[in-house]
Design a protein around this motif. Structure first.
Motif, short mmCIF file in Angstrom:
data_model
loop_
_atom_site.label_atom_id
_atom_site.label_comp_id
_atom_site.label_asym_id
_atom_site.label_seq_id
_atom_site.Cartn_x
_atom_site.Cartn_y
_atom_site.Cartn_z
N THR A 230 197.57 80.26 6.98
CA THR A 230 196.54 81.34 7.15
C THR A 230 196.38 82.24 6.08
O THR A 230 197.05 81.83 5.03
CB THR A 230 197.05 82.13 8.41
OG1 THR A 230 195.87 82.95 9.07
CG2 THR A 230 198.16 83.19 8.09
N HIS B 256 194.63 74.82 9.26
CA HIS B 256 194.49 76.05 8.22
C HIS B 256 193.59 76.93 8.98
O HIS B 256 192.51 76.63 9.14
CB HIS B 256 193.92 75.80 6.86
CG HIS B 256 193.71 76.88 5.92
ND1 HIS B 256 192.83 76.86 4.98
CD2 HIS B 256 194.16 77.83 6.23
CE1 HIS B 256 192.90 77.97 4.27
NE2 HIS B 256 193.53 78.99 5.05
N ILE B 257 194.06 78.01 9.50
CA ILE B 257 193.25 79.03 10.16
C ILE B 257 193.34 80.42 9.66
O ILE B 257 194.39 81.10 9.96
CB ILE B 257 193.70 78.94 11.94
CG1 ILE B 257 194.18 77.47 12.47
CG2 ILE B 257 192.91 79.72 12.65
CD1 ILE B 257 194.74 77.65 13.70
N PRO B 258 192.28 80.72 8.80
CA PRO B 258 192.53 82.11 8.27
C PRO B 258 192.28 83.22 9.22
O PRO B 258 191.32 83.03 10.16
CB PRO B 258 191.31 82.04 7.44
CG PRO B 258 191.00 80.58 7.13
CD PRO B 258 191.24 79.97 8.60
N VAL B 259 193.27 84.01 9.21
CA VAL B 259 192.85 85.32 10.22
C VAL B 259 192.69 86.39 9.56
O VAL B 259 191.72 87.26 9.98
CB VAL B 259 194.46 85.43 10.82
CG1 VAL B 259 195.26 85.98 9.86
CG2 VAL B 259 194.25 86.59 12.00
N PHE C 264 193.00 84.93 18.03
CA PHE C 264 193.97 84.24 16.98
C PHE C 264 195.25 83.80 17.54
O PHE C 264 195.80 82.64 17.66
CB PHE C 264 193.90 84.92 15.69
CG PHE C 264 195.04 84.26 14.90
CD1 PHE C 264 194.21 83.20 13.95
CD2 PHE C 264 196.40 84.54 14.35
CE1 PHE C 264 195.20 82.69 12.96
CE2 PHE C 264 196.99 83.95 13.77
CZ PHE C 264 196.54 83.04 12.87
#
Length: 518
Positions: free
Chosen positions: A430, A389-392, A412
């Motif tokens: 994301t 889970h990589i929030p942009v 990113f």
């Protein structure tokens, strides 16, 4: 404590003879019983010993004024004696043993519940029956959780402490004696939901404890919620003390921020018996302009690798099939204790027994960029989920700068491309914030293009909510209709593409960790 000579002089003759002859033997018996039960849970010892001591007090040690006949109490002596000092609300740190410091306490042991000396909550009648308030173990507690996986883990720890002490956990607010609400301050609606539940519980006559990020990030809230006890995220290991005070009608606020995190050895009641959620750190190194969580969780403070691995192995021994590592930013793990997330992932994956899967929680891009190859190697292991889970938050560099996110959209893309190159089936989730004050039409288009390029199978879309006390709250907000339109456009884009079509025709191992009964 033996009855004094003055007390005996005021007793009827028969009672005086019993006090001077039998009481020493009863006192010795009670002391021996107390010593013999030292290894028992505290709540069980309290249930057994308190009625005995209450009976002795009611019969022998309560000073009373005798009537002329010497056999009956007059009307004045029948009223219970209360001292002004005894009735006052306790100071906060009276919950800690005198002469000790909150931060200097020794780490908790497994199942250990430290508590303060309490005023008796029950008294004994002349016939030996216990009257008054419920004893520990007879109250029921309702725990409600809002927010992230870290909050869920905190609630499970608090439920473990409460249950270990003897309280009964219930899924119904109506049937509970007290309510513990673990709150989230990320968005306005989540905070409003928690506060509304607090007010509803108070109206129903429940003792209420508001815990989590809402009271920790905004201490002034205690002034607007009269009669509600407050508990900081760093002091969740004192939930038993606060609940006890709340049940006795006291209001307690433990909102001081401790550098030392609660121990990972605390007892736990899991919402899902197959999943162990382990917080690997608290706080973060970022300074996002819109984020209220930093006000609550503070700066980065990491647990040791040894403590995390020990907790994971303990959970595996208790039958869990998944271990989730969570934090406000897992990518920053260890930078305060001379290690990093790649080392932790490798060591935990090595330690887990067969048939136990590992899953990594949310990571922001900046600190994960340095570990692309090492993290990819771990993600390819058979006991690690291919998930990140990589929030942009935005596809626009201008908006990211206004958000103080400390990376660019190019960073990113580099992170996701580097991971997918080595783990082709990696599932990347994301987040996108629509309608940030600095967002123009071109910025919104850049976010749409990013989603269109990567077709994220999990996309958390939210409108911008100004959080009090943050820098972004001071910016001029966009008109509500524009924010809503952009959010709707992003949602429609997500619904245009297929996310799992590449799995059609393939045979895959499927992992079941929960059931959904309808």
């Amino acid at each position: 404590n033996m009855p004094s000579a003055a007390m005996c002089d005021n007793m009827p003759l028969g009672t005086r003879n019993l006090a001077t002859g039998v009481v020493p033997a009863l006192a010795i018996f009670t002391s021996a019983l107390a010593c013999a039960t030292l290894a028992w849970p505290h709540w069980l010892r309290r249930q057994i010993l308190r009625p005995l001591t209450g009976i002795f007090s009611a019969i022998f040690w309560t000073p009373s004024r005798m009537s002329a006949g010497g056999d009956n109490l007059d009307s004045a002596s029948q009223a219970p004696r209360t001292d002004q000092a005894e009735d006052r609300a306790p100071e906060l740190e009276e919950l800690v043993a005198e002469g000790s410091s909150v931060d200097d306490r020794k780490p908790w042991g497994v199942g250990e519940v430290r508590r303060a000396l309490r005023r008796p909550v029950a008294s004994a009648a002349r016939d030996g029956s216990v009257v008054g308030a419920k004893l520990p173990g007879q109250h029921s507690i309702y725990v409600k959780t809002y927010g992230c996986a870290h909050n869920s883990s905190d609630s499970e720890f608090m439920m473990g402490l409460l249950q270990d002490y003897g309280y009964t956990l219930t899924d119904s607010l109506e049937g509970a004696d007290a309510c513990v609400i673990n709150s989230c301050t990320v968005k306005g609606p989540s905070q409003d939901s928690a506060v509304n539940l607090v007010k509803s519980a108070k109206q129903k006559g429940k003792a209420v404890v508001l815990a989590g990020c809402v009271p920790t990030g905004d201490a002034s809230l205690s002034g607007s919620l009269e009669g509600v006890s407050m508990l900081s995220v760093t002091q969740l290991d004192r939930v038993v003390e606060v609940v006890e005070e709340a049940l006795e009608g006291h209001t307690v606020s433990l909102l001081g921020h401790r550098r030392a995190l609660p121990s990972l050895d605390l007892p736990k009641v899991r919402r899902n018996k197959f999943v162990e959620i382990i917080p690997i750190s608290g706080g973060c190194l970022g300074n996002c302009s819109y984020c209220k969580t930093k006000h609550a969780r503070g700066k980065l403070s990491s647990y040791s690798e040894e403590a995390i691995i020990a907790r994971a192995l303990q959970a595996a021994g208790e039958g869990v099939s998944e271990v989730w590592l969570t934090s406000e930013d897992t990518g920053a793990y260890g930078l305060d204790i001379a290690t990093n997330i790649a080392n932790l992932l490798e060591h935990v994956a090595d330690a887990l027994p067969p048939k136990v899967m590992l899953k990594l929680g949310m990571t922001n891009p900046p600190y994960m960029l340095a570990h692309i190859d090492a993290v990819a190697r771990v993600l390819k292991r058979p006991n690690v989920f291919e998930f990140l889970h990589i929030p942009v938050q935005s596809g626009s560099d201008a908006v990211l700068r206004s958000m103080v996110r400390e990376y660019t959209s190019g960073d990113f893309r580099h992170l996701v491309d580097g991971l997918r190159a080595q783990v082709p089936s990696l599932c990347v989730a994301t987040d996108i914030i629509c309608g940030f004050p600095a967002e123009g039409d071109d910025d919104h288009k850049a976010s749409l293009d990013l989603v269109r390029d990567y077709k994220f199978p999990i996309l958390n879309i939210s409108q911008f909510y100004p959080r009090p006390g943050t820098a972004a709250a001071k910016l001029k907000r966009l008109p509500g209709n524009i924010v809503k339109a952009r959010s709707t456009e992003m949602t429609k884009l997500f619904e245009t593409y297929s996310t799992w079509g590449h799995l059609v025709g393939r045979r895959e191992c499927v992992w079941f960790c929960d059931t959904d009964e309808k």
